[in-house]
Structures are given as C-alpha cells and as structure tokens.
Design a protein around this motif. Sequence first.
Motif, PDB file in Angstrom:
ATOM      1  N   THR A  87      -5.210  13.468   6.690  1.00  0.00           N
ATOM      2  CA  THR A  87      -4.311  12.388   6.301  1.00  0.00           C
ATOM      3  C   THR A  87      -4.358  11.240   7.301  1.00  0.00           C
ATOM      4  O   THR A  87      -4.391  10.065   6.908  1.00  0.00           O
ATOM      5  CB  THR A  87      -2.868  12.915   6.167  1.00  0.00           C
ATOM      6  N   HIS A  88      -4.372  11.565   8.587  1.00  0.00           N
ATOM      7  CA  HIS A  88      -4.437  10.513   9.610  1.00  0.00           C
ATOM      8  C   HIS A  88      -5.705   9.682   9.439  1.00  0.00           C
ATOM      9  O   HIS A  88      -5.667   8.445   9.479  1.00  0.00           O
ATOM     10  CB  HIS A  88      -4.390  11.147  11.010  1.00  0.00           C
ATOM     11  N   PHE A  89      -6.817  10.364   9.223  1.00  0.00           N
ATOM     12  CA  PHE A  89      -8.080   9.643   9.090  1.00  0.00           C
ATOM     13  C   PHE A  89      -8.066   8.738   7.856  1.00  0.00           C
ATOM     14  O   PHE A  89      -8.484   7.574   7.921  1.00  0.00           O
ATOM     15  CB  PHE A  89      -9.245  10.639   9.006  1.00  0.00           C
ATOM     16  N   LEU A  90      -7.559   9.260   6.739  1.00  0.00           N
ATOM     17  CA  LEU A  90      -7.504   8.439   5.529  1.00  0.00           C
ATOM     18  C   LEU A  90      -6.554   7.268   5.696  1.00  0.00           C
ATOM     19  O   LEU A  90      -6.828   6.159   5.228  1.00  0.00           O
ATOM     20  CB  LEU A  90      -7.083   9.285   4.323  1.00  0.00           C
ATOM     21  N   GLU A  91      -5.412   7.500   6.345  1.00  0.00           N
ATOM     22  CA  GLU A  91      -4.480   6.381   6.526  1.00  0.00           C
ATOM     23  C   GLU A  91      -5.076   5.312   7.438  1.00  0.00           C
ATOM     24  O   GLU A  91      -4.940   4.111   7.170  1.00  0.00           O
ATOM     25  CB  GLU A  91      -3.148   6.867   7.099  1.00  0.00           C
ATOM     26  N   ALA A  92      -5.742   5.739   8.504  1.00  0.00           N
ATOM     27  CA  ALA A  92      -6.379   4.760   9.386  1.00  0.00           C
ATOM     28  C   ALA A  92      -7.458   3.976   8.646  1.00  0.00           C
ATOM     29  O   ALA A  92      -7.592   2.759   8.823  1.00  0.00           O
ATOM     30  CB  ALA A  92      -6.967   5.474  10.609  1.00  0.00           C
ATOM     31  N   LEU A  93      -8.229   4.657   7.789  1.00  0.00           N
ATOM     32  CA  LEU A  93      -9.219   3.951   6.976  1.00  0.00           C
ATOM     33  C   LEU A  93      -8.530   2.973   6.020  1.00  0.00           C
ATOM     34  O   LEU A  93      -8.999   1.844   5.828  1.00  0.00           O
ATOM     35  CB  LEU A  93     -10.058   4.948   6.177  1.00  0.00           C
ATOM     36  N   GLY A  94      -7.417   3.414   5.418  1.00  0.00           N
ATOM     37  CA  GLY A  94      -6.684   2.530   4.522  1.00  0.00           C
ATOM     38  C   GLY A  94      -6.169   1.303   5.234  1.00  0.00           C
ATOM     39  O   GLY A  94      -6.254   0.177   4.703  1.00  0.00           O
ATOM     40  N   GLN A  95      -5.651   1.472   6.436  1.00  0.00           N
ATOM     41  CA  GLN A  95      -5.187   0.332   7.223  1.00  0.00           C
ATOM     42  C   GLN A  95      -6.347  -0.615   7.542  1.00  0.00           C
ATOM     43  O   GLN A  95      -6.199  -1.844   7.487  1.00  0.00           O
ATOM     44  CB  GLN A  95      -4.545   0.824   8.526  1.00  0.00           C
ATOM     45  N   ALA A 152       0.822  -1.216   0.000  1.00  0.00           N
ATOM     46  CA  ALA A 152       0.000   0.000   0.000  1.00  0.00           C
ATOM     47  C   ALA A 152       0.852   1.261   0.000  1.00  0.00           C
ATOM     48  O   ALA A 152       0.469   2.277  -0.584  1.00  0.00           O
ATOM     49  CB  ALA A 152      -0.938  -0.005   1.202  1.00  0.00           C
ATOM     50  N   GLY A 153       1.994   1.226   0.679  1.00  0.00           N
ATOM     51  CA  GLY A 153       2.846   2.411   0.730  1.00  0.00           C
ATOM     52  C   GLY A 153       2.338   3.490   1.659  1.00  0.00           C
ATOM     53  O   GLY A 153       2.470   4.694   1.363  1.00  0.00           O
ATOM     54  N   PHE A 154       1.758   3.094   2.798  1.00  0.00           N
ATOM     55  CA  PHE A 154       1.269   4.093   3.752  1.00  0.00           C
ATOM     56  C   PHE A 154       2.424   4.965   4.239  1.00  0.00           C
ATOM     57  O   PHE A 154       3.534   4.485   4.439  1.00  0.00           O
ATOM     58  CB  PHE A 154       0.605   3.406   4.943  1.00  0.00           C
ATOM     59  N   PRO A 155       2.154   6.247   4.493  1.00  0.00           N
ATOM     60  CA  PRO A 155       3.253   7.158   4.836  1.00  0.00           C
ATOM     61  C   PRO A 155       3.811   6.982   6.238  1.00  0.00           C
ATOM     62  O   PRO A 155       5.010   7.165   6.458  1.00  0.00           O
ATOM     63  CB  PRO A 155       2.634   8.551   4.666  1.00  0.00           C
ATOM     64  N   THR A 156       2.965   6.668   7.225  1.00  0.00           N
ATOM     65  CA  THR A 156       3.449   6.645   8.614  1.00  0.00           C
ATOM     66  C   THR A 156       3.071   5.392   9.385  1.00  0.00           C
ATOM     67  O   THR A 156       3.671   5.104  10.411  1.00  0.00           O
ATOM     68  CB  THR A 156       2.902   7.858   9.403  1.00  0.00           C
ATOM     69  N   GLY A 157       2.073   4.648   8.942  1.00  0.00           N
ATOM     70  CA  GLY A 157       1.632   3.463   9.686  1.00  0.00           C
ATOM     71  C   GLY A 157       0.577   3.753  10.740  1.00  0.00           C
ATOM     72  O   GLY A 157       0.283   2.892  11.579  1.00  0.00           O
ATOM     73  N   LYS A 190      -7.128  -4.383  -1.160  1.00  0.00           N
ATOM     74  CA  LYS A 190      -5.847  -3.862  -1.596  1.00  0.00           C
ATOM     75  C   LYS A 190      -5.937  -2.340  -1.676  1.00  0.00           C
ATOM     76  O   LYS A 190      -6.919  -1.800  -2.190  1.00  0.00           O
ATOM     77  CB  LYS A 190      -5.461  -4.427  -2.960  1.00  0.00           C
ATOM     78  N   VAL A 191      -4.897  -1.668  -1.161  1.00  0.00           N
ATOM     79  CA  VAL A 191      -4.883  -0.209  -1.102  1.00  0.00           C
ATOM     80  C   VAL A 191      -3.594   0.292  -1.748  1.00  0.00           C
ATOM     81  O   VAL A 191      -2.535  -0.329  -1.599  1.00  0.00           O
ATOM     82  CB  VAL A 191      -4.958   0.283   0.362  1.00  0.00           C
ATOM     83  N   SER A 192      -3.684   1.403  -2.470  1.00  0.00           N
ATOM     84  CA  SER A 192      -2.507   2.101  -2.988  1.00  0.00           C
ATOM     85  C   SER A 192      -2.563   3.550  -2.528  1.00  0.00           C
ATOM     86  O   SER A 192      -3.588   4.213  -2.704  1.00  0.00           O
ATOM     87  CB  SER A 192      -2.445   2.041  -4.520  1.00  0.00           C
TER      88      SER A 192
END
Length: 254
Positions: A115-123, A66-71, A131-133
């Motif tokens: 960004t935090h909210f989107l990354e948490a949703l992606g996780q 996925a390439g998440f920026p921070t985890g 699958k997430v990109s």
Amino acid sequence: MTAAPIDEVVDLLKALRLPHMRNAAPDLLATAKAQRWEPAEAMRALLAEELAGRQASSIRARRKAAGFPTGKTFDVWDETLSSIPAPTQRALRTLEWVDRHENLVVCGPSGTGKTHFLEALGQACVDAGHKVSWFSLEHLGALVRRHGADDTAGRAIRRIMRADVIVIDDIGLLPVTTETAEALYRVVDAAYEKRSIALSSNLHPAGFDELMPKTIANATVDRLMHHAHVVLTAGDSIRLTQATAGKGVTPLAR
C-alpha cells in the motif's frame, strides 16, 4: 512606479482573476523598478508567478480528489527495506507504464509495503500531472452497488474513468461478494487499454477465483494481466518489525 499605479495594477489583476500575479505584483514591481528591469522581464516574472501558482493549485486539487489514505510519498519510503528489487522500483517511478496505459499488480503478504508503495506512486503521478482515484475493493463495490439501485452504475464507472490511474488496494483481505466482484470487473473492463489500474493484493491474480466466482475472476484477470507489470513482495511485516524494535511509536515523556 508609484504606489497608486501599483494599486491599479493589483485591482486590474483581481478583476481579471489572476490571483497569483496579484499577490506577487507589489513586491515584484517594486523590485523591477529598483533594479531597472526591462518591461518584458517584469511581465515574464509576473506570468511565471501565475503559472507556478496555478500548477500548485492544480496539484493540490488533484491530490485532494485522489482520496489517498495516508498521504505517504517517496520522501518517507526506504527502498532498501522493500523486497521489490531496487531497479524495478526505479523503473516504475518513471511512470512510463502510466503513459502506455499499462497496469501494475503488487501482490504479497500483509505488511510488506504494498500500500505504501502504491500510494507513493500515486502521489508521484499527481505531481506529474495525472489524475488518480484511490479505492479499497470494498469502497469500490459499495460505490457501484449504491448506483446500481437506480441504474446509474454506468455513470459512476464513467466518473471513475476520468482518472488516469485507478488504484484498488488490499484485495484478498476480506471476503468478496458477487456484487463487489462484478464492480471490480466493470472497472477493469472499462479501463482496459485506456487507463492504468494499480492494484495490491495478498493473492496473485491467478488465485482470484478463490475470492470470487470463477467466471468473473477469469474475465477480470484476463483484462487486468494483458498489459500488466506484476511485482511480488515477500518477507516479514515491515510494520511488525518496526513495532518489535520500538519504532512504531514516539517514546512517552517521563
């Protein structure tokens, strides 16, 4: 079961490429013998170990790809600090919008948790089997531009479309070149009604024509917003508020 048969079982599982069963077999079969399990129960337990192991490996692989920026995940998300209404947060966390190939647009000032909210949703999507990109708009533009030089841009877009959810972060922070605007359009167009786009922006999509050529902006927004949930964030920067309160760093030892 003696040690020799257990060793034979382990060797067979190795040959069959069943690593999780192989790792669990010695202890599990010893327990089965001591507790007089039925053969079917021992087999069920071994198969359950293999399935759980494969699922965990798959999640790790999808998370890496996925390439998440921070985890960041929802484990470190405080819904009370967000200006997004709590019922909206919970509804989006069900991921029903992903199953329906709908889009999500989160827009608002910098530092308000987009960004935090989107990354948490992606996780959460990864944990649910999707699958997430993840892309910044600049990264997306550079990727398509690089492939455009040898006429393989279409192939690059098709690879992006292998993901169920395509996240494009931080639109509106930097100037957008025509090539980058075209890359955004191509991804949104390819995903239309087939994949979910999750996008964060300092601007509402209605203002994208301030960033990019009007014709490209209109075509992009038309497809993006047709099946989109729009979430507005507001307020002061969470980062700045935490920094001001001394919560941005761990205190230095004296």
